[in-house]
Design a protein around this motif. Sequence first.
Motif: not given
Length: 230
Positions: A183-184, A195-198, A203-204
């Motif tokens: 995922y990007t 924290l990774y947001f898509k 929040l992903w």
Amino acid sequence: MKKRTLVFVGGVLAAVFLALIIFASTGGESVQHDEESIEEQQQSNDKNIDKNEEIEQVEQTENAIETYRVFNDYQLDHIGYLSEGRTFYNSDEDVYVLGYGHEAHAVNRYELFEIKEDEVSIIRSLTEDSEHFENIESIILEENWEEEMVTYLLNSVAPQDELFFSYDPTIDEVEVILEQGSYTLYPVMVGEKTLYFKQSKGLWAKEYWDDLTIDMYGEKQFAVRKNETN
């Protein structure tokens, strides 16, 4: 007769020579003027490009919370205690958002988020198994309990300041490889986790590399959106 001819020819040549001088002088000024105009136009274009880039950067910053759907409800799945879920409620006071849901499928947590331009922070947090238990039980029976919970968190819970989302246009999205796929995502570092947001999703995933997680699992851990593959 010869003298008159020579005088006439000489006059003509002098006139032609003078005309050439004037033309050359005027032409040189025209060329110089054209070069100056081109240079000025180029400088103007460069300024417009810089201005447009600044405007675009500002727009990106102002819209980042919406672009990444920071307050989309989510469920993060993990084999252990790192799983969590949140449902979001927008308070009547625009700067506050209430987040509530399970923590490791064991207890419910209530968090108050504050929005400051392009940044979101958790400013209050409590779980139902705390000394606030009776008050929580009473509040959630109210018809407009979410708004009541916002007020209670503000007035009765100790302040904190934990970053949840912050946008920086100089930080690029990164490719994150998970068991569910690649995922990007946009990274936000908070202490010993990321924290990774898509885009358009929220929040992903959360990545943990703190000592407790490493000691328990032997390596960093990801809590990832449940049943999300796109």
